[in-house]
Design an enzyme around this catalytic site. Sequence first.
Site, mmCIF file in Angstrom:
data_model
loop_
_atom_site.group_PDB
_atom_site.id
_atom_site.type_symbol
_atom_site.label_atom_id
_atom_site.label_comp_id
_atom_site.label_asym_id
_atom_site.label_seq_id
_atom_site.Cartn_x
_atom_site.Cartn_y
_atom_site.Cartn_z
ATOM 1 N N SER A 1 3.583 -2.056 10.635
ATOM 2 C CA SER A 1 4.735 -1.939 10.812
ATOM 3 C C SER A 1 5.644 -3.241 10.180
ATOM 4 C CB SER A 1 5.232 -1.412 12.134
ATOM 5 O OG SER A 1 4.943 -0.188 12.171
ATOM 6 N N ASN B 1 0.942 -1.141 0.123
ATOM 7 C CA ASN B 1 -0.166 0.069 -0.045
ATOM 8 C C ASN B 1 0.785 1.172 0.040
ATOM 9 O OD1 ASN B 1 -1.933 2.035 0.548
ATOM 10 N ND2 ASN B 1 -2.287 1.356 2.594
ATOM 11 N N TRP B 2 0.980 1.860 -1.077
ATOM 12 C CA TRP B 2 1.871 3.188 -1.153
ATOM 13 C C TRP B 2 1.323 4.451 -0.491
ATOM 14 C CZ3 TRP B 2 4.185 3.114 -6.972
ATOM 15 C CH2 TRP B 2 5.068 1.956 -7.045
ATOM 16 N N LYS B 3 0.016 4.436 -0.324
ATOM 17 C CA LYS B 3 -0.713 5.670 0.311
ATOM 18 C C LYS B 3 -0.654 6.581 -0.634
ATOM 19 C CE LYS B 3 -0.340 3.325 5.033
ATOM 20 N NZ LYS B 3 -0.220 3.331 6.168
ATOM 21 N N GLU C 1 -5.104 -4.677 10.799
ATOM 22 C CA GLU C 1 -4.070 -3.895 11.208
ATOM 23 C C GLU C 1 -4.445 -3.128 12.347
ATOM 24 O OE1 GLU C 1 -4.889 -0.736 8.441
ATOM 25 O OE2 GLU C 1 -6.626 -0.124 8.605
ATOM 26 N N GLU D 1 -6.756 4.569 8.036
ATOM 27 C CA GLU D 1 -6.759 6.072 7.552
ATOM 28 C C GLU D 1 -7.705 6.659 6.647
ATOM 29 O OE1 GLU D 1 -2.056 5.502 7.417
ATOM 30 O OE2 GLU D 1 -3.055 5.490 5.446
ATOM 31 N N HIS E 1 -9.471 1.204 5.179
ATOM 32 C CA HIS E 1 -8.212 1.308 5.661
ATOM 33 C C HIS E 1 -8.284 2.160 6.973
ATOM 34 C CE1 HIS E 1 -4.097 2.425 6.603
ATOM 35 N NE2 HIS E 1 -3.609 1.239 5.996
ATOM 36 N N GLY F 1 3.011 2.656 10.884
ATOM 37 C CA GLY F 1 3.853 3.767 11.007
ATOM 38 C C GLY F 1 4.723 4.046 12.174
#
Length: 257
Positions: A209, A8-10, A164, A95, A93, A170
């Site tokens: 992570s 996942n490159w976000k 997650e 976020e 997700h 992160g």
Amino acid sequence: MRQIIIGNWKMNGTKALVETMAREVSSRAASLACDLVLCPPATLIVPLVAALGGAPAKVGGQDCDARASGAHTGDIAATMLREVGASHVILGHSERRADHGESDALICAKVAAARAAGLTPIVCVGEDEAARQAGRAEAVVMGQLAASLPADFADPPAGLVAYEPIWAIGSGRTPTTDDIAAMHGAIRAALRDRFGAAGGAIAILYGGSVKPGNAAALLALAEVGGALVGGASLVPGDFLAIAAAAAPALGRAPGAS
């Protein structure tokens, strides 16, 4: 069943990274004992699909709208992702839930739209630190799981679930392996309870992570069917090192203990 490693490159990535990643994946993917999916920002899906060519790796989106079309500025329909070569899409997700206030009901609608478009949904669930500290981690995750998956989620081709722990994303921190195994076991039990035998074949990925240094230990855990990788997926060498760690788990079917 082969494990699945998803990057996942976000909101990161450039055409230069696309070229480098595609070159590295093309040279090594065939030797890996896992499946690869790369999820770049929407602007990079087309060039990544083109750069990968015939490489044994797939491309996914990071979100889609629940609606098929219309006056929804800035949104992307699942059919649009499919049309430009995506095969998967990340939904729910943490976020997206936090930054955009996405509810379980909205995520469930997006999952339905993704399936209707022929995409494999990767549905994320996970607790924040407050829930973990209060001893409510499992209750939170079970609630998200129940409300975010539509009734046909396990129908072939089944979707994927990614656990997650939000507080680990992160941060460089990870739960203990016992905590991860326990949560994956609880998710598996919930999937079996709802979907019967089909629930035992849904891959449950771990995301939080994941790095080259801890990937082997995480991917060796029972019920861990792969990894959803964030920051490390932006470094081709790190991403492929994580994928290489899936080899010891080759042949372990989801649901095996």
